[in-house]
Design a protein around this motif. Structure first.
Motif, PDB file in Angstrom:
ATOM      1  N   TYR A   1      -8.723  50.540  75.256  1.00 59.90           N
ATOM      2  CA  TYR A   1      -8.686  51.182  76.543  1.00 59.90           C
ATOM      3  C   TYR A   1      -7.659  52.473  76.615  1.00 59.90           C
TER       4      TYR A   1
ATOM      5  N   ASN B   1      -5.969  55.841  78.631  1.00 59.92           N
ATOM      6  CA  ASN B   1      -5.821  56.453  79.883  1.00 59.92           C
ATOM      7  C   ASN B   1      -6.170  57.857  79.611  1.00 59.92           C
TER       8      ASN B   1
ATOM      9  N   ALA C   1      -9.980  55.610  81.297  1.00 64.65           N
ATOM     10  CA  ALA C   1      -9.542  55.433  82.682  1.00 64.65           C
ATOM     11  C   ALA C   1      -9.812  57.161  83.313  1.00 64.65           C
TER      12      ALA C   1
ATOM     13  N   GLU D   1      -5.902  53.857  85.328  1.00 66.82           N
ATOM     14  CA  GLU D   1      -4.887  53.794  84.216  1.00 66.82           C
ATOM     15  C   GLU D   1      -4.344  52.447  84.149  1.00 66.82           C
ATOM     16  N   LEU D   2      -3.904  52.051  82.972  1.00 68.32           N
ATOM     17  CA  LEU D   2      -3.177  50.708  82.736  1.00 68.32           C
ATOM     18  C   LEU D   2      -1.707  51.420  82.085  1.00 68.32           C
TER      19      LEU D   2
ATOM     20  N   THR E   1       1.329  40.776  77.721  1.00 68.12           N
ATOM     21  CA  THR E   1       0.240  42.059  78.445  1.00 68.12           C
ATOM     22  C   THR E   1      -0.234  42.929  77.454  1.00 68.12           C
TER      23      THR E   1
ATOM     24  N   GLN F   1      -2.748  44.814  75.657  1.00 68.71           N
ATOM     25  CA  GLN F   1      -3.989  45.049  76.047  1.00 68.71           C
ATOM     26  C   GLN F   1      -5.232  45.352  75.185  1.00 68.71           C
TER      27      GLN F   1
END
Length: 323
Positions: free
Chosen positions: A12, A14, A32, A116-117, A318, A320
């Motif tokens: 994932y 950004n 993202a 975005e994460l 967390t 990811q």
């Protein structure tokens, strides 16, 4: 990613995912906001604002276009252009010069942008780990600090660069804060003490007075960083170099020449991995992978217990990047 580099697992990002010369991701790739996937081979599904010049093994989802893409399953986009869709094509505006293996569904709303994460470990956690390391005292000389083979250390702050080479084996009994650079090369090893059991340890490389051209990690020539030897035990190496985030070209991590380690983390910096280096996890502000280098994201890294040694620990919930 370039020159046959690969990620075993899912990503994932950004920012953009850009490939060159047979770069690949075996799992899914999600991007993202307004960023793109370009010139990649992705074994799972891909989702981005724009997908171009790629091969997607499963579903491809784009907020704008799927352009010059081979899709193994379904395609979802505003427009589909010069692409091969293995199953159904779902598009809002148009499809042109494309082959569809199943049915076409015009007028379908295109996928929205992904959010975005945040990165998984906050700066306040890194601050706490530095405090934990400093609680065990500070080594200020000689500099650079070159521990002897068999050294057992931690928790401890090293108030300068740290260099380990040859076939030395250094054992950590607590969190280590290096207020300078870390250079590990040849067949040198850093490992956790067996008392860590199945928990993990931390090395932080951070010179608060210079995070632009210092606070850097170089690992090369078969050097190793390992856990305690028990299943589920890792060593996280974190650099707080900020060059990449500030538009500079300094590397927070330079990983090369068949070296390997467990977890690398550079929330504000660049991790550069190349020349057949193989590692298990990398999270960074910016990541480059080239020349047959491989990252293997292991199942289970989403719930790592970090220990400061036999007396206490931290739990990270967390992470990811795994599938």
């Amino acid at each position: 990613m370039e020159n046959s580099s690969s990620i075993i697992g899912s990503i994932y990002s950004n920012g953009d995912i850009i490939g060159n010369n047979s770069a690949s991701i075996t799992g899914d790739a999600f991007v993202a906001t307004t960023h793109i996937i370009d010139n990649m081979t992705i074994g799972g599904s891909g989702r981005a604002y724009l997908i171009t010049d790629s091969t997607i093994g499963k579903n491809a989802s784009s907020t704008t276009d799927i352009n010059d893409v081979t899709v193994g399953a379904h395609g979802y986009a505003n427009r589909i252009i010069r692409s091969t869709i293995g199953k159904n094509a779902y598009y809002a505006t148009s499809i042109s010069d494309s082959t569809v293996g199943g049915a076409s569904y015009p007028g379908t709303t295109a996928p929205s942008e992904l959010p975005e994460l945040a990165l998984p470990i906050a700066d306040v956690v890194l601050d706490a780990w530095e405090t934990d390391a400093a609680s065990g005292g500070t080594i200020s000389s000689p500099c650079p600090y070159k521990p002897a083979n068999g050294t057992v250390i931690g928790p401890k702050k090293i108030n300068c660069d740290m260099e380990i080479d040859g076939s030395k084996i250094i054992t950590l009994t607590g969190t280590l804060w290096i207020s300078g650079n870390l250079n590990l090369k040849n067949s040198a090893q850093i490992k956790l003490h067996s008392s860590f059991g199945n928990t993990s340890g931390v090395i932080i490389v951070d010179n608060p007075a210079n995070r632009l051209t210092s606070s850097k990690v170089t690992i090369e020539n078969s050097a190793q960083i390992a856990g305690s030897g028990a299943s589920g035990s890792y060593t996280l190496v974190a650099s707080r170099n900020t060059s990449a985030e500030n538009g500079g070209s300094e590397e927070a991590f330079e990983i090369k020449n068949s070296s390997s380690a467990t977890l690398y983390y550079a929330p504000h910096g660049l991790i550069d991995i190349y020349n057949t280096a193989a590692i298990k996890e990398a999270t960074a502000y910016k990541l480059t992978i080239k020349n047959n280098a491989t990252i293997t994201y292991e199942t289970g890294l989403s719930d790592i217990l970090f220990s400061s040694g036999p007396t206490g620990g931290y739990s990270i919930k967390t992470w990811q990047e795994v599938q």
